[in-house]
Design an enzyme around this catalytic site. Structure first.
Site, PDB file in Angstrom:
ATOM      1  N   GLU A  82       0.841  -1.286  -0.105  1.00 25.84           N
ATOM      2  CA  GLU A  82      -0.079   0.043  -0.028  1.00 25.84           C
ATOM      3  C   GLU A  82       0.943   1.277  -0.072  1.00 25.84           C
ATOM      4  O   GLU A  82       1.856   1.482   0.733  1.00 25.84           O
ATOM      5  CB  GLU A  82      -0.800   0.007   1.232  1.00 25.84           C
ATOM      6  N   THR A 132      11.374   2.982   0.390  1.00 30.57           N
ATOM      7  CA  THR A 132      11.373   4.504   0.043  1.00 30.57           C
ATOM      8  C   THR A 132      12.141   5.275   1.006  1.00 30.57           C
ATOM      9  O   THR A 132      12.747   4.877   2.091  1.00 30.57           O
ATOM     10  CB  THR A 132       9.875   4.977   0.555  1.00 30.57           C
ATOM     11  N   ASP A 133      12.482   6.700   0.588  1.00 33.72           N
ATOM     12  CA  ASP A 133      13.102   7.495   1.623  1.00 33.72           C
ATOM     13  C   ASP A 133      12.575   7.727   2.362  1.00 33.72           C
ATOM     14  O   ASP A 133      13.032   8.465   3.518  1.00 33.72           O
ATOM     15  CB  ASP A 133      13.710   8.554   0.605  1.00 33.72           C
ATOM     16  N   GLU A 134      11.267   7.719   2.373  1.00 34.80           N
ATOM     17  CA  GLU A 134      10.390   8.297   3.573  1.00 34.80           C
ATOM     18  C   GLU A 134      10.802   7.552   4.839  1.00 34.80           C
ATOM     19  O   GLU A 134      10.190   7.979   6.095  1.00 34.80           O
ATOM     20  CB  GLU A 134       9.009   8.138   3.401  1.00 34.80           C
ATOM     21  N   TYR A 158       2.211   4.940   6.746  1.00 32.35           N
ATOM     22  CA  TYR A 158       2.808   4.403   5.443  1.00 32.35           C
ATOM     23  C   TYR A 158       4.331   4.136   5.765  1.00 32.35           C
ATOM     24  O   TYR A 158       4.748   3.159   5.539  1.00 32.35           O
ATOM     25  CB  TYR A 158       2.678   5.421   4.204  1.00 32.35           C
ATOM     26  N   ALA A 160       6.087   4.415   8.288  1.00 34.99           N
ATOM     27  CA  ALA A 160       6.361   3.386   9.563  1.00 34.99           C
ATOM     28  C   ALA A 160       6.141   2.039   9.106  1.00 34.99           C
ATOM     29  O   ALA A 160       7.012   0.892   9.502  1.00 34.99           O
ATOM     30  CB  ALA A 160       5.330   3.732  10.685  1.00 34.99           C
ATOM     31  N   LYS A 162       6.695   0.861   5.956  1.00 40.02           N
ATOM     32  CA  LYS A 162       7.839   0.562   5.210  1.00 40.02           C
ATOM     33  C   LYS A 162       9.166   0.210   5.777  1.00 40.02           C
ATOM     34  O   LYS A 162       9.819  -0.353   5.547  1.00 40.02           O
ATOM     35  CB  LYS A 162       8.029   1.489   3.935  1.00 40.02           C
ATOM     36  N   LYS A 197      -1.825  10.440  -6.745  1.00 36.01           N
ATOM     37  CA  LYS A 197      -0.442  11.045  -6.474  1.00 36.01           C
ATOM     38  C   LYS A 197      -0.373  12.283  -6.970  1.00 36.01           C
ATOM     39  O   LYS A 197      -0.812  12.803  -7.848  1.00 36.01           O
ATOM     40  CB  LYS A 197       0.891  10.172  -6.693  1.00 36.01           C
ATOM     41  N   LEU A 198       0.763  13.294  -6.322  1.00 32.87           N
ATOM     42  CA  LEU A 198       0.543  14.738  -6.819  1.00 32.87           C
ATOM     43  C   LEU A 198       0.745  14.855  -8.362  1.00 32.87           C
ATOM     44  O   LEU A 198      -0.236  15.744  -8.811  1.00 32.87           O
ATOM     45  CB  LEU A 198       1.690  15.506  -6.184  1.00 32.87           C
ATOM     46  N   PRO A 213      -5.476  21.115  -5.690  1.00 32.13           N
ATOM     47  CA  PRO A 213      -5.430  21.114  -4.412  1.00 32.13           C
ATOM     48  C   PRO A 213      -3.757  21.161  -3.856  1.00 32.13           C
ATOM     49  O   PRO A 213      -3.268  20.056  -3.709  1.00 32.13           O
ATOM     50  CB  PRO A 213      -6.120  20.035  -3.610  1.00 32.13           C
ATOM     51  N   ARG A 222      10.159  17.851  -2.151  1.00 39.13           N
ATOM     52  CA  ARG A 222      10.667  16.458  -2.693  1.00 39.13           C
ATOM     53  C   ARG A 222      11.672  16.324  -3.453  1.00 39.13           C
ATOM     54  O   ARG A 222      11.655  17.264  -4.291  1.00 39.13           O
ATOM     55  CB  ARG A 222       9.315  15.701  -3.060  1.00 39.13           C
ATOM     56  N   HIS A 293       2.767  15.935   8.118  1.00 42.79           N
ATOM     57  CA  HIS A 293       3.248  16.253   6.649  1.00 42.79           C
ATOM     58  C   HIS A 293       4.823  16.551   6.789  1.00 42.79           C
ATOM     59  O   HIS A 293       5.415  17.295   7.362  1.00 42.79           O
ATOM     60  CB  HIS A 293       2.805  17.529   5.960  1.00 42.79           C
TER      61      HIS A 293
END
Ligand code: NAD
Ligand code: DAU
Length: 378
Positions: A82, A132-134, A158, A160, A162, A197-198, A213, A222, A293
């Site tokens: 996910e 991911t880099d997150e 998300y 956490a 990963k 996604k953006l 938005p 990013r 965020h």
């Protein structure tokens, strides 16, 4: 020879399989649960002797055991997850189920299968985990980019989950000797990305004259990488990466969200002008921020550059132009993925707490258009 790809009907998995097979790679068995993010038609042009799609959950031990024993892959590349941060805020349970429990079950199946291999089949086997880099959390504006040694500090459900999956992969290497590889990549954009996604959301909303938005003040940063560069890096790591190694992958392309949105607006004005809509910049609507965020991500990819010679081939300007062009040329694909389920996600995420992104602002430099201050809703 066969390679097992999980989550291959999603955005990055699709791009990986298409590139892998175009480059003459081994046959792909693609295990995908086909959630809202998976689309079997992405790969329907591939011949059956090159690509086989099997609908299953990575958490289903029996199905995965059977597939491994039957297809005997020389490698597993795990994209299945996910992947959308906003969805993880609305409903974290699916993220724990797939990203943590699912990865655990997949690792158990793979460990069992690897234990049956002998000689070169065993020593040549690889399990590559796409992350991911997150997992490294958020950077201040002046902080150096994430390296492979940066501490883990995930901030969303998300990231956490990963991070938890990365730790499991690390433990399976350390404890059982499983020949693993892990990649931690920055934000991707490109063809076949689901329009939650953006970048694709802004392209589609802009095309149709709907509000764009922008969360909070839009100054979150990013590090953008074209998906074709990401999948090329994954193939490099799979073939030549150090067993047990982790590799950061990035684009050397830090942009604020507002910069990205305005770049999309300019491209749409040029490539799909519409007198009724006018300049797309007027559609920018500052809405309530994403809870928790992360402010900035940036990736130091010096390790993969020096060890494996990786360098991104796209710069952001040419990559974004190609991406907008792809969405303009592939309207049937867009229509096929923006079904009823997609509409209810848009209502859920942008309708209620964000004060309805329907109230477009018109002043793209001004934060707080829809919710007063554009403040964090925590
Ligand atoms: P995506 O959401 O587009 O695709 C995910 C795919 O996994 C879908 O095809 C879905 O059907 C499948 N899937 C979900 N749960 C499953 C399960 N339990 N069993 C089997 N299949 C399942 O995601 P993406 O953007 O292509 O990301 C792929 C991977 O790359 C993820 O692990 C993500 O964390 C990672 N990643 C993504 C980005 C990015 O910018 N998109 C950047 C770095 C890393
Ligand atoms: O960094 C890698 C990660 O990039 C991947 O691991 C994730 O799977 C992927 O989804 C992506 O996460 P982000 O949260 O960074 O991507 P997203 O496209 O959701 O948002 C990018 C930025 O844009 C983020 O700061 C939030 C903001 N944003 C997003 C949406 C959808 C908006 O301002 N408005 C929006 O409507």
């Amino acid at each position: 020879m066969t390679v097992l790809v999980t989550g291959g009907a999603g955005f990055i998995g699709t791009n990986f399989i298409l590139r892998w097979l175009a480059a003459g790679g081994d046959k792909v068995v693609n295990l995908d649960k086909l959630t809202y993010a998976g689309n079997r038609h992405n790969l329907s042009g591939l011949s059956a002797d090159r690509h086989e799609l099997v609908q299953a959950d990575i958490g289903d031990r029996e199905a995965v055991d059977r597939l491994l024993a039957g297809r005997r892959p020389r490698a597993v590349v795990n994209f299945a997850a996910e992947s959308h941060v906003d969805r993880s805020i609305h409903g974290p349970a699916d993220f724990v189920e797939t990203n943590v429990v699912g990865t655990f079950n997949l690792l158990e199946s793979v460990r069992g299968y690897w234990g049956t291999l002998r000689g070169e089949e065993a020593s040549g086997f690889r399990f590559l985990h796409v992350s991911t880099d997150e997992v490294y959390g958020s950077l201040t504006p002046e902080a150096p980019a994430f390296t492979e040694d940066s501490p883990y500090a995930p901030n969303s459900p998300y990231s956490a989950t990963k991070a938890a999956s990365d730790h499991l992969v690390r433990a399976y290497r350390h404890t059982y000797g499983l020949p693993t590889l892990t990649t931690n990549c920055s934000n991707n954009y490109g063809p076949y990305q689901f329009p939650e996604k953006l970048v694709p959301l802004m392209i589609l909303n802009g095309l149709e004259g709907r509000p764009l938005p922008v969360y909070g003040d839009g100054r979150q940063v990013r590090d953008w990488l074209h998906v074709h560069d990401h999948v090329r890096a994954i193939a490099l790591v799979l073939e030549r990466g150090r067993v047990g190694g982790t590799y950061n992958i990035g684009g050397r392309s830090e942009k604020s969200n507002l910069e990205v949105v305005l770049a999309v607006c300019r491209l749409l004005d040029e490539l799909a002008p519409d007198e009724k809509i006018g300049p797309r910049e007027r559609l920018v609507a500052f809405v309530a921020d994403r809870p928790g965020h992360d402010r900035r991500y940036a990736v130091d990819f010096g390790l993969i550059a020096s060890e494996l010679g990786f360098e991104p081939s796209f710069d952001f300007v040419s990559g974004l132009r190609a991406t907008v062009g792809w969405y303009l040329a592939n309207r049937p694909w867009v229509e096929s993925v923006t079904s009823g389920g997609y509409r209810s996600w848009i209502d859920q995420n942008y309708g209620e707490s964000r004060g309805a992104a329907a109230r477009a602002g018109g002043d793209a430099g001004r934060p707080g258009g829809a919710d007063g201050e554009g403040g964090n809703v925590r």
